[in-house]
Design a protein around this motif. Structure first.
Motif, PDB file in Angstrom:
ATOM      1  N   VAL A  74       0.861  -1.193   0.000  1.00 19.38           N
ATOM      2  CA  VAL A  74       0.000   0.000   0.000  1.00 19.38           C
ATOM      3  C   VAL A  74       0.894   1.240   0.000  1.00 19.38           C
ATOM      4  O   VAL A  74       2.010   1.209   0.545  1.00 19.38           O
ATOM      5  N   SER A  75       0.398   2.300  -0.614  1.00 17.30           N
ATOM      6  CA  SER A  75       1.113   3.565  -0.465  1.00 17.30           C
ATOM      7  C   SER A  75       0.281   4.446   0.457  1.00 17.30           C
ATOM      8  O   SER A  75      -0.954   4.394   0.441  1.00 17.30           O
ATOM      9  N   ILE A  76       0.989   5.201   1.267  1.00 13.10           N
ATOM     10  CA  ILE A  76       0.336   6.066   2.243  1.00 13.10           C
ATOM     11  C   ILE A  76       0.829   7.487   2.043  1.00 13.10           C
ATOM     12  O   ILE A  76       2.042   7.730   2.010  1.00 13.10           O
ATOM     13  N   THR A  77      -0.108   8.402   1.877  1.00 12.70           N
ATOM     14  CA  THR A  77       0.259   9.814   1.717  1.00 12.70           C
ATOM     15  C   THR A  77      -0.135  10.548   2.992  1.00 12.70           C
ATOM     16  O   THR A  77      -1.254  10.369   3.494  1.00 12.70           O
ATOM     17  N   PHE A  78       0.781  11.341   3.501  1.00 10.42           N
ATOM     18  CA  PHE A  78       0.523  12.068   4.742  1.00 10.42           C
ATOM     19  C   PHE A  78       0.111  13.506   4.462  1.00 10.42           C
ATOM     20  O   PHE A  78       0.583  14.124   3.506  1.00 10.42           O
ATOM     21  N   ASP A  79      -0.719  13.986   5.357  1.00 13.42           N
ATOM     22  CA  ASP A  79      -1.106  15.380   5.303  1.00 13.42           C
ATOM     23  C   ASP A  79      -0.121  16.135   6.202  1.00 13.42           C
ATOM     24  O   ASP A  79      -0.145  15.939   7.416  1.00 13.42           O
ATOM     25  N   VAL A  80       0.754  16.917   5.611  1.00 14.02           N
ATOM     26  CA  VAL A  80       1.713  17.665   6.423  1.00 14.02           C
ATOM     27  C   VAL A  80       1.196  19.101   6.553  1.00 14.02           C
ATOM     28  O   VAL A  80       1.148  19.826   5.553  1.00 14.02           O
TER      29      VAL A  80
ATOM     30  N   LEU B 194      11.176   8.541   5.825  1.00 19.31           N
ATOM     31  CA  LEU B 194      10.453   8.907   7.048  1.00 19.31           C
ATOM     32  C   LEU B 194      10.538   7.726   8.001  1.00 19.31           C
ATOM     33  O   LEU B 194      10.515   6.578   7.566  1.00 19.31           O
ATOM     34  N   THR B 195      10.617   7.992   9.291  1.00 20.57           N
ATOM     35  CA  THR B 195      10.495   6.915  10.268  1.00 20.57           C
ATOM     36  C   THR B 195       9.088   6.988  10.845  1.00 20.57           C
ATOM     37  O   THR B 195       8.661   8.042  11.319  1.00 20.57           O
ATOM     38  N   LEU B 196       8.381   5.891  10.761  1.00 20.22           N
ATOM     39  CA  LEU B 196       7.008   5.828  11.284  1.00 20.22           C
ATOM     40  C   LEU B 196       7.033   5.044  12.585  1.00 20.22           C
ATOM     41  O   LEU B 196       7.814   4.107  12.740  1.00 20.22           O
TER      42      LEU B 196
ATOM     43  N   TYR C  74       9.374  18.655  -5.369  1.00 20.25           N
ATOM     44  CA  TYR C  74       8.545  19.609  -6.121  1.00 20.25           C
ATOM     45  C   TYR C  74       7.061  19.220  -6.123  1.00 20.25           C
ATOM     46  O   TYR C  74       6.197  20.020  -6.440  1.00 20.25           O
ATOM     47  N   GLU C  75       6.762  17.981  -5.781  1.00 21.41           N
ATOM     48  CA  GLU C  75       5.367  17.543  -5.778  1.00 21.41           C
ATOM     49  C   GLU C  75       4.603  17.992  -4.530  1.00 21.41           C
ATOM     50  O   GLU C  75       3.370  17.900  -4.484  1.00 21.41           O
ATOM     51  N   ASN C  76       5.360  18.407  -3.502  1.00 18.61           N
ATOM     52  CA  ASN C  76       4.722  18.815  -2.245  1.00 18.61           C
ATOM     53  C   ASN C  76       3.821  17.745  -1.659  1.00 18.61           C
ATOM     54  O   ASN C  76       2.728  18.028  -1.160  1.00 18.61           O
ATOM     55  N   GLU C  77       4.248  16.520  -1.772  1.00 16.36           N
ATOM     56  CA  GLU C  77       3.498  15.391  -1.234  1.00 16.36           C
ATOM     57  C   GLU C  77       4.470  14.508  -0.467  1.00 16.36           C
ATOM     58  O   GLU C  77       5.653  14.422  -0.820  1.00 16.36           O
ATOM     59  N   TRP C  78       3.969  13.864   0.573  1.00 17.16           N
ATOM     60  CA  TRP C  78       4.809  12.969   1.377  1.00 17.16           C
ATOM     61  C   TRP C  78       4.191  11.578   1.303  1.00 17.16           C
ATOM     62  O   TRP C  78       3.231  11.273   1.999  1.00 17.16           O
ATOM     63  N   LYS C  79       4.742  10.766   0.412  1.00 17.70           N
ATOM     64  CA  LYS C  79       4.140   9.444   0.192  1.00 17.70           C
ATOM     65  C   LYS C  79       5.181   8.348   0.383  1.00 17.70           C
ATOM     66  O   LYS C  79       6.317   8.467  -0.075  1.00 17.70           O
ATOM     67  N   VAL C  80       4.793   7.280   1.067  1.00 25.00           N
ATOM     68  CA  VAL C  80       5.684   6.115   1.218  1.00 25.00           C
ATOM     69  C   VAL C  80       4.917   4.882   0.743  1.00 25.00           C
ATOM     70  O   VAL C  80       3.689   4.878   0.730  1.00 25.00           O
ATOM     71  N   ALA C  81       5.667   3.849   0.368  1.00 22.16           N
ATOM     72  CA  ALA C  81       5.022   2.573   0.008  1.00 22.16           C
ATOM     73  C   ALA C  81       5.446   1.531   1.033  1.00 22.16           C
ATOM     74  O   ALA C  81       6.626   1.455   1.393  1.00 22.16           O
ATOM     75  N   ILE C  82       4.489   0.781   1.515  1.00 21.42           N
ATOM     76  CA  ILE C  82       4.797  -0.226   2.532  1.00 21.42           C
ATOM     77  C   ILE C  82       4.426  -1.598   2.004  1.00 21.42           C
ATOM     78  O   ILE C  82       3.254  -1.893   1.750  1.00 21.42           O
ATOM     79  N   LYS C  83       5.443  -2.404   1.812  1.00 19.84           N
ATOM     80  CA  LYS C  83       5.225  -3.753   1.294  1.00 19.84           C
ATOM     81  C   LYS C  83       5.122  -4.710   2.461  1.00 19.84           C
ATOM     82  O   LYS C  83       5.935  -4.664   3.393  1.00 19.84           O
TER      83      LYS C  83
ATOM     84  N   GLY D 153      12.113  -4.497  -6.714  1.00 19.78           N
ATOM     85  CA  GLY D 153      10.948  -4.561  -5.826  1.00 19.78           C
ATOM     86  C   GLY D 153      10.667  -3.230  -5.149  1.00 19.78           C
ATOM     87  O   GLY D 153      10.652  -2.174  -5.781  1.00 19.78           O
ATOM     88  N   SER D 154      10.488  -3.283  -3.811  1.00 16.02           N
ATOM     89  CA  SER D 154      10.143  -2.056  -3.089  1.00 16.02           C
ATOM     90  C   SER D 154      11.323  -1.080  -3.014  1.00 16.02           C
ATOM     91  O   SER D 154      11.163   0.040  -2.536  1.00 16.02           O
ATOM     92  N   GLY D 155      12.478  -1.505  -3.493  1.00 12.71           N
ATOM     93  CA  GLY D 155      13.630  -0.601  -3.599  1.00 12.71           C
ATOM     94  C   GLY D 155      13.357   0.559  -4.550  1.00 12.71           C
ATOM     95  O   GLY D 155      14.137   1.503  -4.652  1.00 12.71           O
ATOM     96  N   ILE D 156      12.225   0.497  -5.235  1.00  9.91           N
ATOM     97  CA  ILE D 156      11.871   1.581  -6.160  1.00  9.91           C
ATOM     98  C   ILE D 156      11.553   2.878  -5.405  1.00  9.91           C
ATOM     99  O   ILE D 156      11.647   3.963  -5.976  1.00  9.91           O
ATOM    100  N   THR D 157      11.175   2.790  -4.126  1.00 11.25           N
ATOM    101  CA  THR D 157      10.644   4.002  -3.467  1.00 11.25           C
ATOM    102  C   THR D 157      11.627   5.182  -3.449  1.00 11.25           C
ATOM    103  O   THR D 157      11.255   6.258  -3.909  1.00 11.25           O
ATOM    104  N   PRO D 158      12.868   5.023  -2.973  1.00  9.72           N
ATOM    105  CA  PRO D 158      13.741   6.198  -3.072  1.00  9.72           C
ATOM    106  C   PRO D 158      14.151   6.479  -4.517  1.00  9.72           C
ATOM    107  O   PRO D 158      14.377   7.624  -4.906  1.00  9.72           O
TER     108      PRO D 158
END
Ligand code: FES
Length: 353
Positions: free
Chosen positions: A22-28, A44-46, A66-75, A120-125
């Motif tokens: 799942v990907s999770i986007t935070f409201d900052v 980010l450390t959750l 530049y996207e002004n979004e904070w999104k992580v993917a959690i496998k 795999g999930s190494g795509i995130t950074p």
């Protein structure tokens, strides 16, 4: 010192990316935007209390600044406490989040030829870095090799295809290990032979300036060795290890010499914690936590660098080190989650950074 402070952030969006991710986007909120500003490649450390335990995990941001979004993917990983918990998070839930940090970053000043590898999930950074690089300069050339089992299990496939559509100076090459198709070049795992074949097909005779790689250890070493053989200096080959296996940690030898008891002083936020610690016992981070020191940590696997501290007196040895560079080690920095004392007196400070 890296701030240990966590901030409560609301989840703005949860999206199922693949069957197990799942990907999770935070409201900052505006007042935290500056604190949460980041460089592509940082994480980010959750933190969550799960069954009464303080569980923390580091997840790389997959968005670019530049996207002004904070999104992580959690496998979801098998028996993974946090990743299992995360699959049930939903919009509006709150999580404790530490401000972005990490050394695996890209900074584009002059146009360069960049080669990126992810598995795999190494795509995130890597997707964050790719977006940043293509957006930062039209003259950057970016080639991304991305390995997965199959197209269905490819995290951010649509987003990457969109990126390639919008920017002609990025080429994204997908490699599948279990997809049923005839292309022998693009079928298989990203190992040494595959890296060479991909290089010959897509990059032959090109001068490669910077290499970024994120995935399992074998792939990182294969990429590093290959590009070193092509004359790319070590300092231009950047890597982030994902999927570190704990078995390695158990195998790691601390020290052949006899066991000693060290008197350890840990300094954090100008406060001192003193305790005795065996050279073959628990690591310094754990020992400091047992003394109720609020020391920073995340992965506890030698990968994220959150637990970095400096040895001011004495010596310590690390079981593993995947994130400090040789200069930092030379300067006396250690990953406390991996470090054990080697001298009768040891002074370690989290306040030097
Ligand atoms: S907590 Fe991640 S390297 Fe120590």
């Amino acid at each position: 010192m890296m701030s240990t402070q966590f901030y409560k952030l609301k989840i703005k969006d949860v999206k199922k990316e693949t069957s197990d991710t799942v990907s999770i986007t935070f409201d900052v909120p505006n007042e935290l935007r500056e604190k949460f500003s980041f460089t592509s490649g940082q994480y980010l450390t959750l933190k969550a209390m799960i069954d009464g335990e303080d569980v923390r995990r580091a997840y790389s941001l997959s968005t670019a600044p530049y996207e002004n979004e904070w999104k992580v993917a959690i496998k979801k990983v098998e028996n993974g406490t946090f990743s299992t918990y995360a699959q049930h998070l939903k919009k509006g839930d709150e999580l404790e989040v530490m401000a972005p940090t990490g050394n695996f970053t890209a900074n584009s000043t002059t146009p360069k030829n960049y080669v990126l590898f992810a598995a795999g999930s190494g795509i995130t950074p890597i997707i964050s870095i790719a977006k940043y690089l293509v957006n930062a300069n039209d003259s950057n050339k970016v080639t991304l090799f991305y390995g997965n089992k199959s197209e269905r299990e490819t995290i951010y496939k649509l987003e990457l295809d969109e990126l390639a559509k919008n920017y002609s100076h990025i080429n994204i090459v997908y490699i599948y290990s279990r997809q049923d198709f005839d292309n022998t070049l693009l079928k298989g795992r990203i190992d040494s032979a595959k890296i060479e074949a991909l290089y010959n097909e897509y990059l032959a005779n090109e001068e490669v300036n910077e290499v970024y790689v994120c995935g399992p250890e074998e792939m990182i070493f294969a990429v590093k060795n290959f590009f070193a053989s092509k004359g790319v200096d070590d300092k231009h080959i950047h890597f982030e290890l994902f999927n570190t296996s704990n078995s390695k940690k158990e195998e790691a030898e601390i020290d052949e010499s006899e066991e000693i008891t060290s008197h350890v002083t840990v300094i954090i936020d100008d406060e001192e914690f003193e305790f005795d610690l065996s050279s073959k016992g628990k690591n310094i981070l754990q020992a400091a936590q047992d003394e109720d020191a609020d020391v920073p940590f995340s992965c506890k696997g030698g990968v994220c660098c959150t637990c970095k501290a400096k040895v001011l007196e004495g010596k310590a040895k690390m079981d593993l080190n995947y994130s400090l560079d040789p200069e930092e080690v030379e300067e006396g920095f250690i990953l406390t989650c991996q470090a054990h004392p080697l001298t009768k007196k040891l002074v370690v400070s989290f306040d030097e950074y």
